[in-house]
Design a protein around this motif. Structure first.
Motif, PDB file in Angstrom:
ATOM      1  N   PHE A 129      40.874  26.913  41.486  1.00  0.00           N
ATOM      2  CA  PHE A 129      40.517  25.512  41.244  1.00  0.00           C
ATOM      3  C   PHE A 129      39.112  25.229  41.756  1.00  0.00           C
ATOM      4  CE2 PHE A 129      45.204  25.389  42.090  1.00  0.00           C
ATOM      5  CZ  PHE A 129      45.580  25.274  40.765  1.00  0.00           C
ATOM      6  N   ALA A 130      38.592  24.072  41.383  1.00  0.00           N
ATOM      7  CA  ALA A 130      37.278  23.631  41.840  1.00  0.00           C
ATOM      8  C   ALA A 130      37.278  23.448  43.360  1.00  0.00           C
ATOM      9  CB  ALA A 130      36.896  22.322  41.160  1.00  0.00           C
ATOM     10  N   ASN A 131      36.095  23.416  43.908  1.00  0.00           N
ATOM     11  CA  ASN A 131      35.884  23.203  45.343  1.00  0.00           C
ATOM     12  C   ASN A 131      36.548  24.266  46.209  1.00  0.00           C
ATOM     13  OD1 ASN A 131      34.301  20.829  44.963  1.00  0.00           O
ATOM     14  ND2 ASN A 131      36.201  19.787  44.433  1.00  0.00           N
ATOM     15  N   TYR A 132      36.526  25.510  45.707  1.00  0.00           N
ATOM     16  CA  TYR A 132      37.008  26.668  46.460  1.00  0.00           C
ATOM     17  C   TYR A 132      38.450  26.476  46.923  1.00  0.00           C
ATOM     18  CZ  TYR A 132      31.898  26.619  46.885  1.00  0.00           C
ATOM     19  OH  TYR A 132      30.549  26.515  46.639  1.00  0.00           O
ATOM     20  N   SER A 133      39.311  26.051  46.013  1.00  0.00           N
ATOM     21  CA  SER A 133      40.707  25.798  46.379  1.00  0.00           C
ATOM     22  C   SER A 133      41.646  26.585  45.458  1.00  0.00           C
ATOM     23  CB  SER A 133      41.012  24.303  46.328  1.00  0.00           C
ATOM     24  OG  SER A 133      40.830  23.800  45.025  1.00  0.00           O
ATOM     25  N   GLY A 134      42.894  26.628  45.852  1.00  0.00           N
ATOM     26  CA  GLY A 134      43.892  27.398  45.121  1.00  0.00           C
ATOM     27  C   GLY A 134      43.792  28.866  45.486  1.00  0.00           C
ATOM     28  N   LEU A 135      44.426  29.698  44.682  1.00  0.00           N
ATOM     29  CA  LEU A 135      44.392  31.139  44.893  1.00  0.00           C
ATOM     30  C   LEU A 135      42.953  31.612  44.943  1.00  0.00           C
ATOM     31  CD1 LEU A 135      45.880  33.923  44.913  1.00  0.00           C
ATOM     32  CD2 LEU A 135      45.591  33.919  42.430  1.00  0.00           C
ATOM     33  N   GLY A 136      42.607  32.399  45.946  1.00  0.00           N
ATOM     34  CA  GLY A 136      41.274  32.968  46.061  1.00  0.00           C
ATOM     35  C   GLY A 136      41.360  34.481  46.203  1.00  0.00           C
ATOM     36  N   LEU A 137      40.641  35.204  45.349  1.00  0.00           N
ATOM     37  CA  LEU A 137      40.624  36.662  45.406  1.00  0.00           C
ATOM     38  C   LEU A 137      39.198  37.142  45.565  1.00  0.00           C
ATOM     39  CD1 LEU A 137      43.186  37.551  42.590  1.00  0.00           C
ATOM     40  CD2 LEU A 137      43.554  37.539  45.058  1.00  0.00           C
ATOM     41  N   GLY A 138      39.003  38.093  46.474  1.00  0.00           N
ATOM     42  CA  GLY A 138      37.665  38.583  46.770  1.00  0.00           C
ATOM     43  C   GLY A 138      37.244  39.755  45.916  1.00  0.00           C
ATOM     44  N   GLN A 139      35.930  39.883  45.782  1.00  0.00           N
ATOM     45  CA  GLN A 139      35.326  41.013  45.082  1.00  0.00           C
ATOM     46  C   GLN A 139      34.206  41.535  45.972  1.00  0.00           C
ATOM     47  OE1 GLN A 139      32.967  40.205  41.484  1.00  0.00           O
ATOM     48  NE2 GLN A 139      34.207  41.763  40.485  1.00  0.00           N
ATOM     49  N   LEU A 140      34.268  42.803  46.322  1.00  0.00           N
ATOM     50  CA  LEU A 140      33.280  43.406  47.204  1.00  0.00           C
ATOM     51  C   LEU A 140      31.900  43.423  46.569  1.00  0.00           C
ATOM     52  CD1 LEU A 140      35.339  46.431  48.567  1.00  0.00           C
ATOM     53  CD2 LEU A 140      34.876  44.248  49.704  1.00  0.00           C
ATOM     54  N   GLY A 141      30.893  43.539  47.418  1.00  0.00           N
ATOM     55  CA  GLY A 141      29.524  43.622  46.937  1.00  0.00           C
ATOM     56  C   GLY A 141      29.361  44.739  45.923  1.00  0.00           C
ATOM     57  N   GLY A 142      28.687  44.434  44.815  1.00  0.00           N
ATOM     58  CA  GLY A 142      28.456  45.413  43.764  1.00  0.00           C
ATOM     59  C   GLY A 142      29.635  45.635  42.841  1.00  0.00           C
ATOM     60  N   GLY A 143      30.767  45.000  43.123  1.00  0.00           N
ATOM     61  CA  GLY A 143      31.981  45.260  42.363  1.00  0.00           C
ATOM     62  C   GLY A 143      32.030  44.608  41.004  1.00  0.00           C
ATOM     63  N   LYS A 144      32.753  45.266  40.097  1.00  0.00           N
ATOM     64  CA  LYS A 144      33.063  44.732  38.778  1.00  0.00           C
ATOM     65  C   LYS A 144      34.576  44.644  38.690  1.00  0.00           C
ATOM     66  CE  LYS A 144      29.247  46.981  36.339  1.00  0.00           C
ATOM     67  NZ  LYS A 144      28.920  47.931  35.249  1.00  0.00           N
ATOM     68  N   THR A 145      35.077  43.542  38.145  1.00  0.00           N
ATOM     69  CA  THR A 145      36.521  43.388  38.019  1.00  0.00           C
ATOM     70  C   THR A 145      36.872  42.822  36.656  1.00  0.00           C
ATOM     71  OG1 THR A 145      36.725  42.953  40.388  1.00  0.00           O
ATOM     72  CG2 THR A 145      38.587  42.328  39.015  1.00  0.00           C
ATOM     73  N   ASN A 146      37.827  43.472  35.996  1.00  0.00           N
ATOM     74  CA  ASN A 146      38.436  42.926  34.799  1.00  0.00           C
ATOM     75  C   ASN A 146      39.734  42.285  35.280  1.00  0.00           C
ATOM     76  OD1 ASN A 146      39.901  42.394  32.504  1.00  0.00           O
ATOM     77  ND2 ASN A 146      39.343  44.297  31.484  1.00  0.00           N
ATOM     78  N   TRP A 147      39.746  40.971  35.384  1.00  0.00           N
ATOM     79  CA  TRP A 147      40.860  40.268  36.003  1.00  0.00           C
ATOM     80  C   TRP A 147      42.145  40.346  35.191  1.00  0.00           C
ATOM     81  CZ3 TRP A 147      40.342  39.316  40.922  1.00  0.00           C
ATOM     82  CH2 TRP A 147      39.061  39.163  41.450  1.00  0.00           C
ATOM     83  N   SER A 148      42.066  40.685  33.917  1.00  0.00           N
ATOM     84  CA  SER A 148      43.284  40.762  33.111  1.00  0.00           C
ATOM     85  C   SER A 148      44.208  41.876  33.606  1.00  0.00           C
ATOM     86  CB  SER A 148      42.962  40.955  31.631  1.00  0.00           C
ATOM     87  OG  SER A 148      42.267  42.156  31.422  1.00  0.00           O
ATOM     88  N   GLN A 149      43.658  42.897  34.233  1.00  0.00           N
ATOM     89  CA  GLN A 149      44.518  43.969  34.746  1.00  0.00           C
ATOM     90  C   GLN A 149      45.397  43.495  35.896  1.00  0.00           C
ATOM     91  OE1 GLN A 149      42.071  47.212  36.110  1.00  0.00           O
ATOM     92  NE2 GLN A 149      41.008  45.961  37.597  1.00  0.00           N
ATOM     93  N   PHE A 150      45.046  42.348  36.492  1.00  0.00           N
ATOM     94  CA  PHE A 150      45.837  41.763  37.576  1.00  0.00           C
ATOM     95  C   PHE A 150      46.588  40.515  37.105  1.00  0.00           C
ATOM     96  CE2 PHE A 150      42.051  43.688  39.558  1.00  0.00           C
ATOM     97  CZ  PHE A 150      42.684  44.706  40.257  1.00  0.00           C
ATOM     98  N   GLY A 151      46.494  40.203  35.817  1.00  0.00           N
ATOM     99  CA  GLY A 151      47.123  38.998  35.291  1.00  0.00           C
ATOM    100  C   GLY A 151      46.405  37.727  35.686  1.00  0.00           C
ATOM    101  N   GLU A 152      45.135  37.831  36.049  1.00  0.00           N
ATOM    102  CA  GLU A 152      44.384  36.674  36.526  1.00  0.00           C
ATOM    103  C   GLU A 152      43.251  36.272  35.593  1.00  0.00           C
ATOM    104  OE1 GLU A 152      45.409  34.874  38.915  1.00  0.00           O
ATOM    105  OE2 GLU A 152      46.902  36.260  39.683  1.00  0.00           O
ATOM    106  N   GLU A 153      43.286  36.715  34.341  1.00  0.00           N
ATOM    107  CA  GLU A 153      42.240  36.314  33.421  1.00  0.00           C
ATOM    108  C   GLU A 153      42.337  34.815  33.151  1.00  0.00           C
ATOM    109  OE1 GLU A 153      45.655  37.466  30.747  1.00  0.00           O
ATOM    110  OE2 GLU A 153      44.849  38.166  32.620  1.00  0.00           O
TER     111      GLU A 153
END
Length: 104
Positions: free
Chosen positions: A64-88
């Motif tokens: 959600f807006a204002n840094y709320s709700g579920l929050g998932l981190g991504q390390l520096g330099g990382g690429k993530t396809n969120w659909s593999q986690f069901g978070e697209e």
């Protein structure tokens, strides 16, 4: 568009990123407003994959807006396809860990 690799940039791609829908920002975004470059496709809740171009700083993506709700981190330099986690199409904001406004 996603060219910087020396810090502070995040690239957001929609589910059709093969067609070139991309948005990049040098800063934390408390809400995703606006559209992908050269389109009328809104960014909010359409992000499918991300690329953290800052090699040293974790960035967290929030449901959600204002840094709320579920929050998932991504390390520096990382690429993530969120659909593999069901978070697209789930993200509405992101915050770099070195930003004091980020949730602890």
């Amino acid at each position: 568009m996603c060219e910087s690799s020396n810090g502070g940039e995040v690239c957001l791609y929609d589910a059709n990123n093969q067609s070139g829908r991309v948005y990049d920002t040098l800063y934390s975004k408390p809400s995703y407003t606006g559209t992908y470059y050269g389109t009328n496709v809104g960014i909010d809740n359409t992000v499918n994959s991300t690329w953290n171009r800052d090699p040293d700083t974790t960035v967290s993506f929030y449901q959600f807006a204002n840094y709320s709700g579920l929050g998932l981190g991504q390390l520096g330099g990382g690429k993530t396809n969120w659909s593999q986690f069901g978070e697209e199409n789930s993200w509405s904001s992101h915050c770099f860990a070195n930003n004091p406004a980020c949730p602890g």
